[in-house]
Design a protein around this motif. Structure first.
Motif, short mmCIF file in Angstrom:
data_model
loop_
_atom_site.label_atom_id
_atom_site.label_comp_id
_atom_site.label_asym_id
_atom_site.label_seq_id
_atom_site.Cartn_x
_atom_site.Cartn_y
_atom_site.Cartn_z
N ALA A 193 -0.69 -44.30 -61.16
CA ALA A 193 0.70 -43.88 -61.36
C ALA A 193 0.76 -42.48 -61.96
CB ALA A 193 1.43 -44.87 -62.26
N LEU A 194 -0.12 -42.20 -62.91
CA LEU A 194 -0.15 -40.86 -63.51
C LEU A 194 -0.57 -39.79 -62.50
CD1 LEU A 194 -1.72 -41.71 -66.99
CD2 LEU A 194 0.66 -41.05 -66.51
N VAL A 195 -1.52 -40.14 -61.63
CA VAL A 195 -1.94 -39.19 -60.59
C VAL A 195 -0.79 -38.92 -59.63
CG1 VAL A 195 -3.48 -38.93 -58.58
CG2 VAL A 195 -4.41 -39.68 -60.77
N VAL A 196 -0.01 -39.94 -59.32
CA VAL A 196 1.17 -39.74 -58.47
C VAL A 196 2.14 -38.78 -59.15
CG1 VAL A 196 3.22 -40.87 -57.50
CG2 VAL A 196 0.96 -41.91 -57.20
N MET A 197 2.38 -38.98 -60.46
CA MET A 197 3.27 -38.08 -61.21
C MET A 197 2.71 -36.65 -61.23
SD MET A 197 5.90 -39.82 -62.26
CE MET A 197 5.82 -40.56 -60.65
N PHE A 198 1.40 -36.55 -61.40
CA PHE A 198 0.72 -35.25 -61.39
C PHE A 198 0.90 -34.57 -60.03
CE2 PHE A 198 -3.11 -32.90 -60.18
CZ PHE A 198 -3.19 -31.96 -61.20
N THR A 199 0.67 -35.32 -58.96
CA THR A 199 0.79 -34.76 -57.61
C THR A 199 2.21 -34.30 -57.34
OG1 THR A 199 -0.97 -36.25 -56.88
CG2 THR A 199 0.39 -35.25 -55.17
N ARG A 200 3.18 -35.11 -57.74
CA ARG A 200 4.58 -34.71 -57.54
C ARG A 200 4.93 -33.48 -58.38
NH1 ARG A 200 7.92 -40.40 -57.69
NH2 ARG A 200 7.22 -41.16 -55.66
N ALA A 201 4.36 -33.39 -59.57
CA ALA A 201 4.67 -32.26 -60.45
C ALA A 201 4.17 -30.94 -59.87
CB ALA A 201 4.04 -32.47 -61.83
N SER A 229 15.60 -36.75 -62.00
CA SER A 229 15.66 -38.11 -62.50
C SER A 229 14.38 -38.37 -63.29
CB SER A 229 15.78 -39.11 -61.36
OG SER A 229 15.64 -40.42 -61.87
N ALA A 230 14.52 -38.71 -64.54
CA ALA A 230 13.37 -38.98 -65.39
C ALA A 230 12.85 -40.40 -65.23
CB ALA A 230 13.73 -38.71 -66.85
N VAL A 231 13.50 -41.21 -64.42
CA VAL A 231 13.12 -42.62 -64.29
C VAL A 231 11.65 -42.79 -63.88
CG1 VAL A 231 13.56 -44.78 -63.05
CG2 VAL A 231 15.47 -43.44 -63.95
N PRO A 232 11.14 -42.10 -62.85
CA PRO A 232 9.74 -42.32 -62.48
C PRO A 232 8.76 -42.01 -63.61
CG PRO A 232 10.89 -41.19 -60.70
CD PRO A 232 11.82 -41.22 -61.88
N ILE A 233 8.94 -40.91 -64.29
CA ILE A 233 8.00 -40.57 -65.38
C ILE A 233 8.21 -41.50 -66.56
CG2 ILE A 233 9.43 -38.70 -66.31
CD1 ILE A 233 5.57 -38.94 -66.34
N GLU A 234 9.44 -41.94 -66.80
CA GLU A 234 9.69 -42.89 -67.89
C GLU A 234 9.02 -44.24 -67.60
OE1 GLU A 234 13.93 -42.90 -68.17
OE2 GLU A 234 13.97 -41.16 -69.53
N VAL A 235 9.10 -44.69 -66.36
CA VAL A 235 8.45 -45.95 -65.98
C VAL A 235 6.94 -45.82 -66.12
CG1 VAL A 235 7.99 -47.49 -64.02
CG2 VAL A 235 10.33 -46.76 -64.51
N ALA A 236 6.37 -44.73 -65.62
CA ALA A 236 4.92 -44.52 -65.72
C ALA A 236 4.50 -44.43 -67.19
CB ALA A 236 4.51 -43.26 -64.97
N LYS A 262 23.69 -50.42 -67.99
CA LYS A 262 22.79 -51.22 -67.16
C LYS A 262 21.42 -50.57 -67.13
CE LYS A 262 26.34 -53.08 -64.14
NZ LYS A 262 26.81 -53.19 -62.76
N ILE A 263 20.40 -51.42 -67.09
CA ILE A 263 19.04 -50.92 -67.00
C ILE A 263 18.73 -50.60 -65.54
CG2 ILE A 263 18.08 -53.24 -66.82
CD1 ILE A 263 15.68 -52.21 -68.47
N HIS A 264 18.01 -49.53 -65.34
CA HIS A 264 17.62 -49.13 -63.98
C HIS A 264 16.75 -50.24 -63.38
CE1 HIS A 264 15.71 -46.86 -60.75
NE2 HIS A 264 16.73 -46.03 -60.85
N PRO A 265 16.91 -50.53 -62.09
CA PRO A 265 16.13 -51.61 -61.46
C PRO A 265 14.62 -51.44 -61.58
CG PRO A 265 17.89 -50.90 -59.99
CD PRO A 265 17.89 -49.97 -61.16
N HIS A 266 14.13 -50.20 -61.52
CA HIS A 266 12.69 -49.98 -61.66
C HIS A 266 12.22 -50.30 -63.07
CE1 HIS A 266 12.99 -46.94 -58.13
NE2 HIS A 266 12.89 -48.18 -57.69
N LYS A 267 13.04 -49.95 -64.06
CA LYS A 267 12.68 -50.27 -65.43
C LYS A 267 12.72 -51.78 -65.68
CE LYS A 267 14.14 -45.86 -67.43
NZ LYS A 267 15.03 -45.21 -68.40
#
Length: 190
Positions: free
Chosen positions: A144-152, A161-168, A12-17
């Motif tokens: 979205a990239l800034v959010v990923m940067f901030t979280r990193a 979970s790689a889902v957020p970075i994969e979606v971005a 199944k595909i992740h709901p965010h994807k």
């Protein structure tokens, strides 16, 4: 029985994807409609073609480089190489911002060439609407990239979970390909 349900869940595909792909499909339809309308309107009397600034080629190289770095960031994250991930996501954010700056210079050049909102039988209006809508989508990607940067750098990773970075990353690849399509469209058709 448990093995079967686990295997089915992985297919199944992740709901965010899934949501992202639905959004991408709708955005594609919008740009297909706008570029189709551009083609129809370009047959009118008095239509003037638009000459693309060279700055757009530089920005294209930058956004392609950013797609490469974001994909490398995804790989680093999935390999749990957090130092590499942080560096690559930082470079991707910087390249995304540079793309937007180069786009600004490109549109400043277009404006100086006389492509204003009024006049030229509609070519300029289409150009600004289509590229302006793309700019809004790029801004969303950079956010979205800034959010990923901030979280990193500042977030605590409890679950790898790689889902957020994969979606971005998927969205960023999409705006990259969309830009290449639009640039080539205006070079060939416009």
């Amino acid at each position: 029985m448990e093995l079967v349900s686990t295997t089915e869940q992985r297919k199944k595909i992740h709901p965010h994807k899934f949501t992202l792909w639905v959004a991408i499909a709708s955005i594609l339809m919008m740009f297909a409609g706008l570029t189709s309308a551009f083609i129809v309107k370009s047959n009118l009397v008095g239509w003037s073609d638009v000459k693309m600034p060279k700055m757009f080629w530089f920005s294209t190289a930058v956004i392609i480089a950013s797609s490469i770095t974001v994909q490398m960031a995804v790989r680093a994250f999935t390999q749990r190489n957090m130092a590499g991930y942080r560096g690559l996501i930082a470079v991707t954010v910087a390249l995304g911002i540079l793309f937007m700056v180069l786009q600004w210079f490109g549109f400043t050049e277009l404006w100086a060439q006389g492509y204003h909102w009024k006049g030229s039988a509609g070519a300029s209006q289409f150009l600004y609407i289509i590229f302006g809508l793309h700019a809004i989508h790029v801004l969303g990607g950079v956010i979205a990239l800034v959010v990923m940067f901030t979280r990193a750098f500042f977030g605590k990773i409890k679950l790898y979970s790689a889902v957020p970075i994969e979606v971005a990353a998927t969205y960023w690849h999409f705006v990259d390909l969309l830009w290449i399509y639009l640039l080539l469209f205006f070079i060939v058709i416009g």
